[in-house]
Design an enzyme around this catalytic site. Structure first.
Site, short mmCIF file in Angstrom:
data_model
loop_
_atom_site.label_atom_id
_atom_site.label_comp_id
_atom_site.label_asym_id
_atom_site.label_seq_id
_atom_site.Cartn_x
_atom_site.Cartn_y
_atom_site.Cartn_z
N ASP A 29 -3.30 4.50 2.77
CA ASP A 29 -3.63 4.88 4.15
C ASP A 29 -3.28 6.35 4.36
O ASP A 29 -2.16 6.77 4.09
CB ASP A 29 -2.84 4.04 5.17
CG ASP A 29 -3.30 2.59 5.23
OD1 ASP A 29 -4.47 2.34 4.85
OD2 ASP A 29 -2.52 1.74 5.65
N ASP A 68 0.86 -1.19 0.00
CA ASP A 68 0.00 0.00 0.00
C ASP A 68 0.89 1.24 0.00
O ASP A 68 2.12 1.12 -0.06
CB ASP A 68 -0.93 0.00 1.23
CG ASP A 68 -0.18 0.23 2.54
OD1 ASP A 68 1.06 0.32 2.53
OD2 ASP A 68 -0.85 0.34 3.58
N ASP A 101 1.38 4.80 2.34
CA ASP A 101 0.98 5.43 3.60
C ASP A 101 1.38 6.90 3.62
O ASP A 101 2.51 7.23 3.27
CB ASP A 101 1.66 4.72 4.78
CG ASP A 101 1.46 3.21 4.75
OD1 ASP A 101 0.35 2.76 5.06
OD2 ASP A 101 2.41 2.48 4.39
N1 CTP Z 1 0.42 1.13 11.32
C1 CTP Z 1 -0.24 1.54 12.45
N2 CTP Z 1 -1.56 1.24 12.61
C2 CTP Z 1 -2.22 0.53 11.67
C3 CTP Z 1 -1.57 0.10 10.51
C4 CTP Z 1 -0.21 0.43 10.36
O1 CTP Z 1 0.35 2.19 13.28
N3 CTP Z 1 -3.50 0.24 11.85
C5 CTP Z 1 1.83 1.46 11.16
C6 CTP Z 1 2.72 0.23 11.24
O2 CTP Z 1 3.19 0.03 12.54
C7 CTP Z 1 3.83 0.58 10.30
C8 CTP Z 1 3.24 1.59 9.34
O3 CTP Z 1 2.01 2.00 9.89
O4 CTP Z 1 4.83 1.24 11.01
C9 CTP Z 1 3.07 1.03 7.96
O5 CTP Z 1 2.27 -0.13 8.00
P1 CTP Z 1 1.99 -1.00 6.71
O6 CTP Z 1 1.53 -0.16 5.60
O7 CTP Z 1 1.08 -2.10 7.13
O8 CTP Z 1 3.39 -1.69 6.42
P2 CTP Z 1 4.67 -1.19 5.61
O9 CTP Z 1 5.81 -1.26 6.54
O10 CTP Z 1 4.41 0.12 4.94
O11 CTP Z 1 4.88 -2.32 4.53
P3 CTP Z 1 4.13 -2.49 3.12
O12 CTP Z 1 5.13 -2.12 2.10
O13 CTP Z 1 3.74 -3.92 3.07
O14 CTP Z 1 2.94 -1.58 3.11
MN MN Z 2 2.64 0.43 3.86
MN MN Z 3 -0.49 0.84 5.56
#
Ligand code: CTP
Ligand code: MN
Ligand code: MN
Ligand code: MN
Length: 375
Positions: free
Chosen positions: A299, A204, A206
């Site tokens: 997100d 995703d 963020d």
């Molecule tokens: N996070 C959070 N609360 C959530 C979802 C995520 O605080 N409900 C934080 C996670 O702890 C992380 C960050 O947001 O530090 C990013 O989460 P995520 O997008 O799930 O993972 P990524 O590390 O960005 O990996 P990916 O490339 O798979 O998205």
């Molecule tokens: Mn992410």
């Molecule tokens: Mn995320």
């Protein structure tokens, strides 16, 4: 102690937040195996076991060389008996029977497929599997009751399975900037998560948004969402409002680590041609995603300026790095760290910070840059 190839001593610290963990490392052949077992433990709702395997994998990611024999593991922290057995078997036989049978098991594959649907957690997937379902197709075929998130998850399943590229992330950044700037000038927008840590692809994208004048950020998310909806960018969105209250006597003991910022879990619609050429196309409206369209999970989080450093630290990840930071704070410093604040239980006060560097300093930790938080 452990020696590396140059004969220099490696002192491997035991908390992941005390170590530098680069994105590219030398032991993927071991960490991928351990992470299969970690994921399987999560599927079995065994968090303790899952974290143990993840910590073991993380230590190997921080090693400056490839593990060639069990000797190389002497003096390393976080490697339990079970992890060591798995590593030994891979070093000797090229693979671990436990890992391979897990990977191939019907239960594991079904859990992976079903929890891979946006909006579906372990509990729901487990219930469906006990009812005989195995794949997202089965959910449609059998007409399962789905909530709005799960409906979107099934509808855009194959699109959302495709990795998001950095080019796509930049494109979405431009759209988010356009939205934010048009509803509230002067905001700061930061790319978070895996992309901030230097990953080339992600599941995703963020974003963290703030405004230097505290209070200006209130109600910002709904304005951003309205703008995006008018432009026809959103295939799905669920916004949660800010529910954070700072208590004088310190943070409430909460069961979940979820933060309480105003946030939006969404699915953006990009035009495939645009995502290749790098130009944002936001002209079409409606919520269909045709063949020339790309669906991407996004997100969005809005933070008050006074909490921005904490939010930045909390949304950079990796998930294990965050977990280890909180564990360090609690166990070693009698402090409580969240994405909102840092509370010192010995002095009974909140420790303020404008930057991530200050938070590491409050915690008595050496600053670890985002690109080395890939624990
Ligand atoms: N996070 C959070 N609360 C959530 C979802 C995520 O605080 N409900 C934080 C996670 O702890 C992380 C960050 O947001 O530090 C990013 O989460 P995520 O997008 O799930 O993972 P990524 O590390 O960005 O990996 P990916 O490339 O798979 O998205
Ligand atoms: Mn992410
Ligand atoms: Mn995320
Ligand atoms: Mn064990």
């Amino acid at each position: 102690p452990e020696l590396n190839g140059d004969g220099a001593e490696i002192l491997m610290k035991s908390y992941a937040c005390q170590r530098r963990t680069p994105l590219k490392h030398h032991n993927a052949f071991l960490t991928e195996a351990l992470e299969i077992l970690a994921q399987n433990a999560e599927f079995n709702d065994n968090e303790g076991r899952s974290v143990a395997f993840r910590r073991a994998a993380s230590v190997l990611k921080a090693l400056p060389h490839r593990v060639k024999s069990m000797e190389d593991l002497r003096c390393l922290p976080c490697l339990g008996d079970h992890s060591q057995r798995v590593i030994k078997e891979i070093l000797e036989d090229g693979s671990s029977r436990e890992v391979e049978s897990t990977r191939q098991s019907e239960q594991f594959q079904a859990m992976k497929a079903l929890t891979g649907v946006f909006g579906v957690g372990v509990r729901t997937a487990d219930r469906w599997i006990r009812e005989g379902l195995r794949t997202p197709d089965d959910l449609i075929r059998t007409g399962q009751q789905l909530n709005r998130a799960q409906q979107a998850g099934v509808q855009y399943y194959s699109e959302l399975q495709r990795a998001v590229t950095r080019a796509e992330a930049e494109l979405i950044m431009a759209i988010v900037e356009a939205a934010v700037n048009s509803v509230l000038p002067g905001c700061q927008i930061q790319l978070m998560g895996g992309f901030r840590r230097g990953k080339e692809v992600g599941h995703d994208v963020d974003f963290l948004i703030t405004h230097p004048e505290e209070g200006k950020e209130e109600g910002l998310m709904s304005k951003i969402i309205s703008w995006l909806e008018e432009q026809g960018v959103l295939l799905y969105q669920k916004t949660t409002r800010n529910s954070y209250v700072e208590r004088l006597d310190g943070p409430a003991r909460s069961a979940s680590n979820m933060d309480r910022f105003e946030r939006c879990f969404s699915i953006f619609k990009l035009h495939s041609s645009a995502s290749r050429s790098g130009s944002a196309s936001t002209s079409e409206s409606g919520s269909a995603c045709d063949s020339g369209c790309r669906a991407v999970r996004v997100d969005l989080v809005v933070s008050p300026f006074s909490q921005f450093a904490f939010a930045t630290l909390g949304w950079t990840g990796s998930k294990l790095f965050e977990r280890e930071l909180r564990r360090w704070a609690g166990q070693e410093k009698q402090m409580t760290l969240s994405s909102h604040t840092l509370y010192d239980s010995k002095q009974n006060l909140y420790l303020r910070a404008q930057t991530e560097e200050e938070i590491f300093a409050h915690l008595g930790l050496e600053f670890i840059p985002p690109s080395e938080r890939n624990a």
